[in-house]
Design an enzyme around this catalytic site. Structure first.
Site, PDB file in Angstrom:
ATOM      1  N   LYS A 170       0.843  -1.201   0.000  1.00 57.01           N
ATOM      2  CA  LYS A 170       0.000   0.000   0.000  1.00 57.01           C
ATOM      3  C   LYS A 170       0.886   1.261   0.000  1.00 57.01           C
ATOM      4  O   LYS A 170       0.689   2.149  -0.818  1.00 57.01           O
ATOM      5  CB  LYS A 170      -0.930   0.008   1.226  1.00 57.01           C
ATOM      6  CG  LYS A 170      -1.866  -1.212   1.281  1.00 57.01           C
ATOM      7  CD  LYS A 170      -2.795  -1.171   2.471  1.00 57.01           C
ATOM      8  CE  LYS A 170      -2.118  -1.280   3.829  1.00 57.01           C
ATOM      9  NZ  LYS A 170      -1.472  -2.602   4.092  1.00 57.01           N
ATOM     10  N   ARG A 178      -9.934  -0.227   8.907  1.00 57.72           N
ATOM     11  CA  ARG A 178      -9.435  -1.579   9.121  1.00 57.72           C
ATOM     12  C   ARG A 178     -10.441  -2.453   9.851  1.00 57.72           C
ATOM     13  O   ARG A 178     -10.140  -3.621  10.126  1.00 57.72           O
ATOM     14  CB  ARG A 178      -8.166  -1.510   9.962  1.00 57.72           C
ATOM     15  CG  ARG A 178      -6.887  -1.677   9.172  1.00 57.72           C
ATOM     16  CD  ARG A 178      -5.792  -1.394  10.167  1.00 57.72           C
ATOM     17  NE  ARG A 178      -4.575  -2.065   9.902  1.00 57.72           N
ATOM     18  CZ  ARG A 178      -3.521  -1.462   9.345  1.00 57.72           C
ATOM     19  NH1 ARG A 178      -3.608  -0.239   8.913  1.00 57.72           N
ATOM     20  NH2 ARG A 178      -2.392  -2.120   9.226  1.00 57.72           N
ATOM     21  N   ARG A 225      11.723  -5.523   4.834  1.00 60.63           N
ATOM     22  CA  ARG A 225      11.479  -4.088   4.580  1.00 60.63           C
ATOM     23  C   ARG A 225      12.480  -3.214   5.332  1.00 60.63           C
ATOM     24  O   ARG A 225      12.806  -3.471   6.492  1.00 60.63           O
ATOM     25  CB  ARG A 225      10.060  -3.715   5.014  1.00 60.63           C
ATOM     26  CG  ARG A 225       9.829  -2.202   4.967  1.00 60.63           C
ATOM     27  CD  ARG A 225       8.401  -1.779   5.065  1.00 60.63           C
ATOM     28  NE  ARG A 225       7.692  -2.418   6.156  1.00 60.63           N
ATOM     29  CZ  ARG A 225       6.374  -2.406   6.289  1.00 60.63           C
ATOM     30  NH1 ARG A 225       5.637  -1.805   5.377  1.00 60.63           N
ATOM     31  NH2 ARG A 225       5.810  -3.001   7.306  1.00 60.63           N
ATOM     32  N   ARG A 233      -0.132  -9.664  13.097  1.00 64.29           N
ATOM     33  CA  ARG A 233      -0.745  -8.663  12.213  1.00 64.29           C
ATOM     34  C   ARG A 233      -1.608  -9.345  11.157  1.00 64.29           C
ATOM     35  O   ARG A 233      -2.689  -8.861  10.810  1.00 64.29           O
ATOM     36  CB  ARG A 233       0.339  -7.795  11.570  1.00 64.29           C
ATOM     37  CG  ARG A 233       0.931  -6.806  12.552  1.00 64.29           C
ATOM     38  CD  ARG A 233       2.280  -6.275  12.122  1.00 64.29           C
ATOM     39  NE  ARG A 233       2.227  -5.434  10.945  1.00 64.29           N
ATOM     40  CZ  ARG A 233       3.309  -4.997  10.307  1.00 64.29           C
ATOM     41  NH1 ARG A 233       4.527  -5.320  10.756  1.00 64.29           N
ATOM     42  NH2 ARG A 233       3.189  -4.236   9.252  1.00 64.29           N
ATOM     43  N   ARG A 284      11.381  -1.184  10.945  1.00 63.29           N
ATOM     44  CA  ARG A 284      10.290  -0.915  11.897  1.00 63.29           C
ATOM     45  C   ARG A 284      10.299  -1.955  13.013  1.00 63.29           C
ATOM     46  O   ARG A 284      10.512  -3.138  12.750  1.00 63.29           O
ATOM     47  CB  ARG A 284       8.938  -0.961  11.167  1.00 63.29           C
ATOM     48  CG  ARG A 284       8.532   0.377  10.594  1.00 63.29           C
ATOM     49  CD  ARG A 284       7.341   0.332   9.677  1.00 63.29           C
ATOM     50  NE  ARG A 284       6.194  -0.420  10.161  1.00 63.29           N
ATOM     51  CZ  ARG A 284       5.045  -0.519   9.483  1.00 63.29           C
ATOM     52  NH1 ARG A 284       4.904   0.113   8.327  1.00 63.29           N
ATOM     53  NH2 ARG A 284       4.046  -1.227   9.959  1.00 63.29           N
TER      54      ARG A 284
END
Ligand code: AP5
Length: 243
Positions: free
Chosen positions: A50, A125, A159, A198, A187
């Site tokens: 996203k 969400r 990431r 998640r 992160r």
């Protein structure tokens, strides 16, 4: 009812011609401020891409990106009581409570640049979040980037983020230039353990929203299990149908 699938590959030539036509149309038609296009929702599991694709949509629509994840990380960094409370949920891979998120969004939509609609990234969400959003903004379309769980874990764990520009990289799929490698950060919630929580939160609380928006005729499904550029082409095709 779905708006249909927007997957598939284009030859570079067709894609280039398509982008020239799309940009020409965007320049020659009435300004977006006068159009009927409201807000766009970028939807998908964690790590679907996203944030990676949001820039293209911002460029094509001139709508500001509103990422609840970025807003929460800014609150965490500021050390505010809300940020500290949110951090516990984020580190555990759980969703932050709806009332906190809805409050953040209500405040953000008061800002001047939100008047012609925004690009929501990572919001809503939950169904209660979507119901609240319905009361305060018009959603024109929901672009759903669909990626299987197996691919998600690799994407999240690899990431890396450039803290200076906010650009998102991946150790394998989008390596950063060597000169900035040293400053990249990971992160705290990008661990294999947290990504499982998640994903669980996504399947239990967020995925049902796809049917919710599909029932309203707003959902556009995109195959996100392709290269970054291929997904970008599908996103651009979806945007051309919305505008
Ligand atoms: P948030 O920051 O929104 O995280 P997320 O939805 O889990 O999404 P990500 O930012 O992890 O992924 P992305 O889809 O943007 O993927 P990206 O482009 O970076 O939320 C964090 C937390 O905040 C949540 O867990 C929750 O606690 C809380 N929160 C936020 N919003 C909330 C809300 N509304 N309600 C309640 N709680 C909320 O890509 C990922 C990686 O893959 C990158 O390395 C990228 O380079 C790579 N990549 C991208 N596309 C491709 C591709 N096509 N092929 C290969 N690699 C790719």
């Amino acid at each position: 009812m779905d708006n249909g699938s927007v997957g598939g590959l284009w030859s570079p030539l067709v894609r280039t011609e398509y982008l020239i036509i799309l940009r020409h149309c965007l320049k020659t038609t009435k300004p977006l401020g006068e159009s009927m296009v409201g807000s766009i929702v970028l939807f998908g599991p964690p790590g679907a891409g996203k944030g990676t694709q949001a820039g293209r949509i911002v460029e094509l629509t001139s709508k500001p990106q509103v990422s609840t994840g970025d807003m929460l990380r800014a609150a965490v960094k500021s050390g505010s009581p809300m940020g500290l409370a949110a951090k516990e949920y984020m580190d555990a891979g759980l969703l932050v409570p709806d009332d906190v998120i809805i409050g953040l969004i209500q405040e953000r939509l008061q800002e001047d640049d939100a008047g012609q609609g925004v690009l929501f990234d990572g919001f809503p969400r939950t169904i209660p979040q979507a119901e609240s959003l319905e009361q305060i903004a018009t959603v024109s379309s929901v672009i759903s980037i669909e990626v299987p769980d197996d691919a998600i874990v690799d994407r999240i764990v690899g990431r890396r983020m450039d803290p200076e520009t906010g650009e998102i990289f991946h150790v394998q799929f989008k390596p950063a230039p060597p000169e900035i490698e040293d400053r990249l950060i990971q992160r705290p919630d990008d661990t294999e353990e947290t990504v499982r929580s998640r994903l669980e939160a996504y399947h239990n609380q967020t995925a049902p929203l796809a049917d919710w928006y599909s029932d309203r005729g707003l959902l556009i499904r995109i195959d996100g299990n392709a290269s970054i550029n291929q997904v970008g082409v599908s996103v651009e095709r979806a945007i051309s149908r919305i505008l």
